[in-house]
Design an enzyme around this catalytic site. Sequence first.
Site, mmCIF file in Angstrom:
data_model
loop_
_atom_site.group_PDB
_atom_site.id
_atom_site.type_symbol
_atom_site.label_atom_id
_atom_site.label_comp_id
_atom_site.label_asym_id
_atom_site.label_seq_id
_atom_site.Cartn_x
_atom_site.Cartn_y
_atom_site.Cartn_z
ATOM 1 N N ALA A 1 -2.294 -0.912 -3.610
ATOM 2 C CA ALA A 1 -3.229 0.218 -3.620
ATOM 3 C C ALA A 1 -2.495 1.477 -3.216
ATOM 4 O O ALA A 1 -1.383 1.433 -2.678
ATOM 5 C CB ALA A 1 -4.395 -0.036 -2.665
ATOM 6 N N SER B 1 -0.602 2.681 -6.643
ATOM 7 C CA SER B 1 0.133 3.314 -5.559
ATOM 8 C C SER B 1 -0.164 4.797 -5.558
ATOM 9 O O SER B 1 -1.099 5.258 -6.210
ATOM 10 C CB SER B 1 1.632 3.062 -5.715
ATOM 11 O OG SER B 1 2.350 3.584 -4.605
ATOM 12 N N VAL C 1 0.851 -1.180 0.000
ATOM 13 C CA VAL C 1 0.000 0.000 0.000
ATOM 14 C C VAL C 1 0.891 1.236 0.000
ATOM 15 O O VAL C 1 1.886 1.285 0.727
ATOM 16 C CB VAL C 1 -0.937 0.011 1.229
ATOM 17 C CG1 VAL C 1 -1.757 1.285 1.287
ATOM 18 C CG2 VAL C 1 -1.849 -1.214 1.212
ATOM 19 N N CYS C 2 0.534 2.210 -0.819
ATOM 20 C CA CYS C 2 1.242 3.481 -0.931
ATOM 21 C C CYS C 2 2.706 3.220 -1.277
ATOM 22 O O CYS C 2 3.015 2.492 -2.202
ATOM 23 C CB CYS C 2 1.060 4.306 0.336
ATOM 24 S SG CYS C 2 1.534 6.041 0.160
ATOM 25 N N ASN C 3 3.618 3.781 -0.504
ATOM 26 C CA ASN C 3 5.032 3.606 -0.848
ATOM 27 C C ASN C 3 5.554 2.212 -0.521
ATOM 28 O O ASN C 3 6.661 1.870 -0.908
ATOM 29 C CB ASN C 3 5.885 4.690 -0.210
ATOM 30 C CG ASN C 3 5.851 4.634 1.298
ATOM 31 O OD1 ASN C 3 5.055 3.916 1.878
ATOM 32 N ND2 ASN C 3 6.697 5.394 1.939
#
Length: 148
Positions: free
Chosen positions: A81, A49, A29-31
């Site tokens: 995500a 992302s 998730v994200c970074n």
Amino acid sequence: MNPPEVQNDPDVIAFTRKAAESARYVIGVCNGVALLGAAGLIEGRTVASNFAAERLLEDLGAAKVLASGSGAAVDGNLYTAGPGIGSFEVALLVAADAFGREAGELAEFAIEYDPHPPFRTGTVDAASSQMRDAARGMIGPIIAQYRR
């Protein structure tokens, strides 16, 4: 959030790569998706992302990076995500895969997952160009550290 000094640590990258070998689900998730990329786990795959990390993820081998706001990406056992509510979306998709759609739907209801963004500026398309530039200014230096 994985700080760059942790995410770029060769031991963390090696651990992530090794753990993914036997994982039923690999989730970023994200970074955290960049960490998966550093571990070689997104090569040739579709990921989602943070909007500011799209070029980095392509450089790390992602075949396709979904546009920001597209929700979660599922590519085999890889679930990714963007930031914020992306973690909920990935968790619900994994719950549905692991325990059946009804379980995923029940989990969605149990946590009353139905976002209501108060300002409606949470997507690249909805944000002003000034807001996107400000966000890139905040996130850009971190992305540069990941790139190293």
